[in-house]
Design a protein around this motif. Structure first.
Motif, PDB file in Angstrom:
ATOM      1  N   ALA A   6      42.089  55.048  35.908  1.00 39.94           N
ATOM      2  CA  ALA A   6      40.709  55.228  34.974  1.00 39.94           C
ATOM      3  C   ALA A   6      41.682  54.216  33.725  1.00 39.94           C
ATOM      4  CB  ALA A   6      41.199  57.263  34.399  1.00 39.94           C
ATOM      5  N   ARG A   7      42.624  54.686  33.028  1.00 37.88           N
ATOM      6  CA  ARG A   7      42.838  53.171  32.483  1.00 37.88           C
ATOM      7  C   ARG A   7      42.890  51.789  32.276  1.00 37.88           C
ATOM      8  NH1 ARG A   7      48.046  55.223  29.100  1.00 37.88           N
ATOM      9  NH2 ARG A   7      48.211  55.587  30.986  1.00 37.88           N
ATOM     10  N   TRP A   8      43.141  51.348  33.580  1.00 42.22           N
ATOM     11  CA  TRP A   8      42.850  50.253  33.609  1.00 42.22           C
ATOM     12  C   TRP A   8      41.525  49.893  33.936  1.00 42.22           C
ATOM     13  CZ3 TRP A   8      41.308  45.929  36.788  1.00 42.22           C
ATOM     14  CH2 TRP A   8      42.171  44.694  36.733  1.00 42.22           C
ATOM     15  N   TRP A   9      40.402  50.972  34.109  1.00 45.83           N
ATOM     16  CA  TRP A   9      39.195  49.990  34.320  1.00 45.83           C
ATOM     17  C   TRP A   9      38.059  50.773  33.221  1.00 45.83           C
ATOM     18  CZ3 TRP A   9      37.769  46.769  37.594  1.00 45.83           C
ATOM     19  CH2 TRP A   9      38.594  46.420  38.944  1.00 45.83           C
ATOM     20  N   ALA A  10      38.777  51.737  32.190  1.00 49.45           N
ATOM     21  CA  ALA A  10      38.439  52.253  31.135  1.00 49.45           C
ATOM     22  C   ALA A  10      36.886  53.368  31.564  1.00 49.45           C
ATOM     23  CB  ALA A  10      37.680  51.157  30.353  1.00 49.45           C
ATOM     24  N   THR A  11      37.643  53.872  32.169  1.00 56.16           N
ATOM     25  CA  THR A  11      36.283  55.153  32.440  1.00 56.16           C
ATOM     26  C   THR A  11      36.554  56.294  32.089  1.00 56.16           C
ATOM     27  OG1 THR A  11      37.655  55.359  34.857  1.00 56.16           O
ATOM     28  CG2 THR A  11      35.820  53.479  34.157  1.00 56.16           C
ATOM     29  N   GLY A  12      37.830  56.501  31.491  1.00 55.34           N
ATOM     30  CA  GLY A  12      37.894  57.679  31.308  1.00 55.34           C
ATOM     31  C   GLY A  12      39.820  57.736  30.385  1.00 55.34           C
ATOM     32  N   ARG A  13      39.923  59.035  30.495  1.00 49.67           N
ATOM     33  CA  ARG A  13      41.594  59.421  30.125  1.00 49.67           C
ATOM     34  C   ARG A  13      42.774  59.234  31.740  1.00 49.67           C
ATOM     35  NH1 ARG A  13      38.654  64.252  28.906  1.00 49.67           N
ATOM     36  NH2 ARG A  13      39.867  65.158  30.257  1.00 49.67           N
ATOM     37  N   PRO A  14      43.326  58.829  31.464  1.00 51.30           N
ATOM     38  CA  PRO A  14      44.511  58.271  32.306  1.00 51.30           C
ATOM     39  C   PRO A  14      44.794  59.643  33.133  1.00 51.30           C
ATOM     40  CG  PRO A  14      44.986  57.131  30.234  1.00 51.30           C
ATOM     41  CD  PRO A  14      44.122  58.322  30.409  1.00 51.30           C
ATOM     42  N   GLY A  15      44.691  59.555  34.645  1.00 51.08           N
ATOM     43  CA  GLY A  15      44.569  61.087  35.258  1.00 51.08           C
ATOM     44  C   GLY A  15      42.958  61.601  35.745  1.00 51.08           C
ATOM     45  N   SER A  16      42.369  61.619  35.189  1.00 54.30           N
ATOM     46  CA  SER A  16      40.825  61.870  35.119  1.00 54.30           C
ATOM     47  C   SER A  16      40.425  60.957  36.033  1.00 54.30           C
ATOM     48  CB  SER A  16      40.346  62.037  34.085  1.00 54.30           C
ATOM     49  OG  SER A  16      38.873  62.318  34.115  1.00 54.30           O
ATOM     50  N   PRO A  17      39.568  61.129  37.372  1.00 55.89           N
ATOM     51  CA  PRO A  17      39.315  59.790  37.641  1.00 55.89           C
ATOM     52  C   PRO A  17      37.829  59.252  37.548  1.00 55.89           C
ATOM     53  CG  PRO A  17      38.670  62.626  38.931  1.00 55.89           C
ATOM     54  CD  PRO A  17      39.236  62.903  37.366  1.00 55.89           C
ATOM     55  N   GLY A  18      37.285  60.209  36.581  1.00 56.10           N
ATOM     56  CA  GLY A  18      36.228  59.617  35.829  1.00 56.10           C
ATOM     57  C   GLY A  18      34.839  59.121  36.892  1.00 56.10           C
ATOM     58  N   ARG A  19      34.573  58.419  36.453  1.00 58.38           N
ATOM     59  CA  ARG A  19      32.739  57.895  37.675  1.00 58.38           C
ATOM     60  C   ARG A  19      33.225  56.305  37.890  1.00 58.38           C
ATOM     61  NH1 ARG A  19      27.345  56.925  34.585  1.00 58.38           N
ATOM     62  NH2 ARG A  19      26.706  55.767  36.380  1.00 58.38           N
ATOM     63  N   ILE A  20      34.441  56.346  38.823  1.00 55.00           N
ATOM     64  CA  ILE A  20      34.624  54.994  39.981  1.00 55.00           C
ATOM     65  C   ILE A  20      34.989  55.532  41.178  1.00 55.00           C
ATOM     66  CG2 ILE A  20      37.087  56.277  39.169  1.00 55.00           C
ATOM     67  CD1 ILE A  20      37.821  53.314  38.616  1.00 55.00           C
ATOM     68  N   VAL A  21      34.872  53.632  42.119  1.00 54.84           N
ATOM     69  CA  VAL A  21      35.271  53.566  43.993  1.00 54.84           C
ATOM     70  C   VAL A  21      35.846  52.191  42.788  1.00 54.84           C
ATOM     71  CG1 VAL A  21      35.040  54.124  45.633  1.00 54.84           C
ATOM     72  CG2 VAL A  21      33.453  54.932  44.652  1.00 54.84           C
ATOM     73  N   GLU A  22      37.760  52.503  43.762  1.00 49.07           N
ATOM     74  CA  GLU A  22      38.587  51.312  44.268  1.00 49.07           C
ATOM     75  C   GLU A  22      38.793  51.277  44.721  1.00 49.07           C
ATOM     76  OE1 GLU A  22      42.463  50.361  41.321  1.00 49.07           O
ATOM     77  OE2 GLU A  22      41.796  52.405  41.445  1.00 49.07           O
ATOM     78  N   PHE A  23      38.411  50.157  44.848  1.00 56.55           N
ATOM     79  CA  PHE A  23      39.059  49.187  46.237  1.00 56.55           C
ATOM     80  C   PHE A  23      40.115  47.966  46.367  1.00 56.55           C
ATOM     81  CE2 PHE A  23      34.699  46.980  44.532  1.00 56.55           C
ATOM     82  CZ  PHE A  23      34.939  45.802  45.035  1.00 56.55           C
TER      83      PHE A  23
END
Length: 316
Positions: A223-240
């Protein structure tokens, strides 16, 4: 015992593909002093050195400064040149894949110095990215003003590749443009937050012709790296992350690069910088190495690019 591969978060430890690949050691230096005090961390690293001889610690670029400071404090207190602190420019899941590759290679006949400096080479073969709902705050990949504007549209989705070459495309359902992928055989790892994985499994994997797929948990640092939310919070993201899974191919890739000796600590290395003491090759060594090997040793990126043609291709 093989060289110890350590990570700063348990989320960066992928399952071993076979019974021969050792697991990674976890140094949770990002936790509070109450949860993981410095003296305990020092004892843990000292034990790893006693058991394995050398330790290669991987830490994401997005980790807070306090995490990096604690790693360097541990090395300073132990007064040891047997600890390598590596921070490749890979997203968290890509970092986990790189750690897995180093774990695979740790049982081979590579010296600790070669294994540590091989991380830079192998990182060029990891295709790492994410599907995100917004790129408005993303600063680790170039984002155009137009893409920033589209981020505010309801339901917007973007596929972003951060490594080895940054690329961003806007998604439309499960179809549309696909980011450029590897021209060699890979295995695809993916981890979902609050997004579906349909585009990953239905569009990206077939287009990249991967040999297999593995779903894993989303790293807390994503979440921190992709700036999608707070660290530890999944957020709207699928990493690959797609990478070479075959240890024999990884071995051939690393062993094909000319080895040098670090003039500072005496360890072997490949490329232009020691993974343990960070000392660069001297000015006189670099041109000589390039002349004898037929390619410049000043950086591993050109070597990685030219070597891709020799890798096994994906199925057609």
């Amino acid at each position: 015992m093989p060289t110890a591969i350590a990570v700063t978060d348990p989320d960066l430890v992928l399952a071993s593909p076979d019974r021969h690949t050792p697991t990674a050691s976890v140094l949770p230096v990002g936790e509070s002093q109450d949860t993981y005090p410095l003296d305990r961390a020092i004892i843990d690293v000292h034990t790893l050195i006693e058991q394995h001889g050398y330790v290669i610690a991987l830490c994401p670029q997005s980790a807070p400064d306090a995490v990096v400071h604690r790693l360097h404090s541990i090395r300073s207190v132990l007064e040891s040149d047997r600890i390598a602190i590596l921070r490749p420019e890979l997203p968290p899941l890509g970092m986990a894949v790189l750690a897995l590759q180093l774990r695979q290679l740790s049982i081979c006949d590579f010296s600790p110095g070669v294994l540590a400096s091989a991380a830079r080479l192998l990182a060029h073969y990891v295709y790492a990215g994410a599907v995100v709902g917004s790129v408005a705050k993303l600063d680790r990949v170039p984002v155009t003003l137009r893409a920033h504007t589209k981020s505010w549209a309801p339901g917007a989705q973007f596929a972003v590749v951060a490594s080895p070459q940054p690329e961003l495309v806007k998604l439309t359902g499960t179809s549309g443009e696909i980011p450029a992928g590897p021209s060699f055989g890979t295995h695809l790892f993916y981890a979902a937050g609050q997004q579906t994985t349909d585009w990953i499994t239905g569009a990206l994997a077939p287009a990249w012709r991967v040999h297999g797929m593995t779903e894993t948990r989303l790293p807390g640092e994503s979440a921190r790296w992709w700036a999608t939310g707070r660290p530890g919070s999944p957020g709207r993201i699928v990493e690959f992350a797609a990478a070479i899974p075959d240890i024999s191919v990884l071995y051939q890739l690393v062993s094909s690069v000319r080895r040098e000796e670090c003039h500072w600590c005496g360890l072997e290395l490949i490329g232009d910088r020691c993974g343990f003491c960070a000392a660069p090759l001297t000015a006189s060594e670099t041109p000589l190495a390039g002349a004898r090997s037929g390619r410049s040793a000043s950086a591993l990126a050109p070597a990685a690019a030219s070597a891709r043609a020799a890798l096994p291709r994906g199925p057609h």
